[in-house]
Design a protein around this motif. Structure first.
Motif, mmCIF file in Angstrom:
data_model
loop_
_atom_site.group_PDB
_atom_site.id
_atom_site.type_symbol
_atom_site.label_atom_id
_atom_site.label_comp_id
_atom_site.label_asym_id
_atom_site.label_seq_id
_atom_site.Cartn_x
_atom_site.Cartn_y
_atom_site.Cartn_z
ATOM 1 N N LEU A 186 0.819 -1.209 0.000
ATOM 2 C CA LEU A 186 0.000 0.000 0.000
ATOM 3 C C LEU A 186 0.854 1.261 0.000
ATOM 4 C CD1 LEU A 186 -2.740 1.408 0.184
ATOM 5 C CD2 LEU A 186 -2.606 1.139 2.674
ATOM 6 N N HIS A 187 0.624 2.094 -1.006
ATOM 7 C CA HIS A 187 1.267 3.401 -1.101
ATOM 8 C C HIS A 187 0.424 4.271 -2.027
ATOM 9 C CE1 HIS A 187 2.844 1.185 -4.556
ATOM 10 N NE2 HIS A 187 3.087 2.352 -5.145
ATOM 11 N N THR A 188 0.530 5.572 -1.852
ATOM 12 C CA THR A 188 -0.231 6.513 -2.667
ATOM 13 C C THR A 188 0.720 7.526 -3.284
ATOM 14 O OG1 THR A 188 -2.203 6.242 -1.289
ATOM 15 C CG2 THR A 188 -2.081 8.245 -2.638
ATOM 16 N N HIS A 189 0.598 7.701 -4.593
ATOM 17 C CA HIS A 189 1.364 8.706 -5.322
ATOM 18 C C HIS A 189 0.596 10.018 -5.247
ATOM 19 C CE1 HIS A 189 3.793 5.643 -7.596
ATOM 20 N NE2 HIS A 189 2.751 4.909 -7.248
ATOM 21 N N LEU A 190 1.252 11.082 -4.820
ATOM 22 C CA LEU A 190 0.677 12.423 -4.854
ATOM 23 C C LEU A 190 1.370 13.165 -5.989
ATOM 24 C CD1 LEU A 190 0.618 13.187 -1.028
ATOM 25 C CD2 LEU A 190 -1.288 12.480 -2.487
ATOM 26 N N VAL A 191 0.583 13.550 -6.983
ATOM 27 C CA VAL A 191 1.134 14.168 -8.184
ATOM 28 C C VAL A 191 0.489 15.540 -8.380
ATOM 29 C CG1 VAL A 191 1.607 13.895 -10.644
ATOM 30 C CG2 VAL A 191 1.371 11.856 -9.192
ATOM 31 N N PRO A 192 1.204 16.614 -8.004
ATOM 32 C CA PRO A 192 0.657 17.951 -8.250
ATOM 33 C C PRO A 192 0.541 18.208 -9.754
ATOM 34 C CG PRO A 192 2.493 18.033 -6.693
ATOM 35 C CD PRO A 192 2.480 16.663 -7.303
ATOM 36 N N ARG A 193 -0.510 18.896 -10.152
ATOM 37 C CA ARG A 193 -0.725 19.230 -11.561
ATOM 38 C C ARG A 193 -0.701 20.745 -11.726
ATOM 39 N NH1 ARG A 193 -2.859 14.664 -14.284
ATOM 40 N NH2 ARG A 193 -2.337 15.876 -16.136
ATOM 41 N N TYR A 194 -0.061 21.196 -12.770
ATOM 42 C CA TYR A 194 0.164 22.623 -13.008
ATOM 43 C C TYR A 194 -0.406 23.046 -14.354
ATOM 44 C CZ TYR A 194 3.507 21.612 -9.318
ATOM 45 O OH TYR A 194 4.088 21.188 -8.148
ATOM 46 N N ALA A 195 -0.703 24.333 -14.495
ATOM 47 C CA ALA A 195 -1.209 24.870 -15.767
ATOM 48 C C ALA A 195 -0.116 24.826 -16.831
ATOM 49 C CB ALA A 195 -1.716 26.291 -15.586
ATOM 50 N N ALA A 196 1.082 25.227 -16.449
ATOM 51 C CA ALA A 196 2.206 25.261 -17.395
ATOM 52 C C ALA A 196 2.879 23.896 -17.459
ATOM 53 C CB ALA A 196 3.212 26.318 -16.961
ATOM 54 N N ASN A 197 3.207 23.471 -18.638
ATOM 55 C CA ASN A 197 3.983 22.248 -18.873
ATOM 56 C C ASN A 197 3.294 20.957 -18.443
ATOM 57 O OD1 ASN A 197 6.125 23.863 -19.869
ATOM 58 N ND2 ASN A 197 6.849 24.182 -17.781
ATOM 59 N N ASP A 198 1.985 20.940 -18.349
ATOM 60 C CA ASP A 198 1.287 19.694 -18.020
ATOM 61 C C ASP A 198 1.309 18.796 -19.261
ATOM 62 O OD1 ASP A 198 -0.718 17.652 -17.565
ATOM 63 O OD2 ASP A 198 -1.436 18.902 -15.920
ATOM 64 N N PRO A 199 1.830 17.578 -19.126
ATOM 65 C CA PRO A 199 1.946 16.716 -20.305
ATOM 66 C C PRO A 199 0.606 16.216 -20.837
ATOM 67 C CG PRO A 199 2.608 15.520 -18.358
ATOM 68 C CD PRO A 199 2.367 16.942 -17.931
ATOM 69 N N THR A 200 -0.426 16.162 -19.983
ATOM 70 C CA THR A 200 -1.741 15.659 -20.408
ATOM 71 C C THR A 200 -2.852 16.425 -19.690
ATOM 72 O OG1 THR A 200 -1.563 13.908 -18.751
ATOM 73 C CG2 THR A 200 -0.964 13.323 -21.016
ATOM 74 N N PRO A 201 -3.073 17.684 -20.048
ATOM 75 C CA PRO A 201 -4.114 18.465 -19.365
ATOM 76 C C PRO A 201 -5.479 17.779 -19.422
ATOM 77 C CG PRO A 201 -2.855 19.840 -20.882
ATOM 78 C CD PRO A 201 -2.443 18.429 -21.129
ATOM 79 N N GLY A 202 -6.153 17.747 -18.282
ATOM 80 C CA GLY A 202 -7.487 17.169 -18.216
ATOM 81 C C GLY A 202 -7.538 15.657 -18.235
ATOM 82 N N ARG A 203 -6.373 15.023 -18.226
ATOM 83 C CA ARG A 203 -6.294 13.556 -18.251
ATOM 84 C C ARG A 203 -5.366 13.099 -17.130
ATOM 85 N NH1 ARG A 203 -7.547 10.994 -23.324
ATOM 86 N NH2 ARG A 203 -6.149 9.405 -22.535
ATOM 87 N N PRO A 204 -5.361 11.805 -16.809
ATOM 88 C CA PRO A 204 -4.433 11.323 -15.784
ATOM 89 C C PRO A 204 -2.978 11.614 -16.170
ATOM 90 C CG PRO A 204 -6.082 9.666 -16.259
ATOM 91 C CD PRO A 204 -6.252 10.749 -17.288
ATOM 92 N N PHE A 205 -2.160 11.830 -15.169
ATOM 93 C CA PHE A 205 -0.737 12.067 -15.398
ATOM 94 C C PHE A 205 -0.104 10.775 -15.921
ATOM 95 C CE2 PHE A 205 3.726 12.597 -14.379
ATOM 96 C CZ PHE A 205 3.939 13.932 -14.701
#
Length: 128
Positions: free
Chosen positions: A78-97
């Motif tokens: 058990l572990h959880t990834h915390l992935v902050p999402r940013y407006a600039a340089n987001d590789p997949t806006p509106g979709r999973p990282f």
């Protein structure tokens, strides 16, 4: 780099330069692969720690959104990834990282920046 620890969790700011602020919260109590294997008290403690770390990441990095990924496909603990999402340089806006398994060949965050960010996050989390 560890930024937080409680009785049953560790939070580790990742050295891999995948996404700024990318952190793992790892259950280090008894071995479980699924959150539903935790007792009610353990689950409450785990998710409160996840939220505490996510809040500190949000305060420090100011992302638009925080993604929470509790996977365990490649590492069945058990572990959880915390992935902050940013407006600039987001590789997949509106979709999973597009988080892929790491193999150690990823570029790393410069040590000085990693150390400074970890120190700042520890301060926000009250962890020394």
């Amino acid at each position: 780099m560890r930024i937080f620890a409680s009785e049953n969790t560790d939070a580790v700011l990742q050295r891999a330069n995948i996404q700024r602020g990318y952190t793992l919260v790892i259950w280090r109590g008894r071995h479980v692969t699924e959150p539903y294997e935790l007792s009610e008290q353990e689950a409450s403690s785990y998710w409160l720690d996840v939220l505490k770390v996510a809040h500190a990441l949000a305060q420090h990095y100011r992302p638009l959104k925080m993604n929470y990924e509790t996977l365990g496909n490649s590492l069945p603990h058990l572990h959880t990834h915390l992935v902050p999402r940013y407006a600039a340089n987001d590789p997949t806006p509106g979709r999973p990282f597009p988080l892929l398994p790491q193999d150690g060949s990823e570029p790393t965050i410069p040590e000085e920046r990693l150390t400074t960010e970890a120190k700042d996050l520890r301060g926000l989390l009250g962890f020394s």
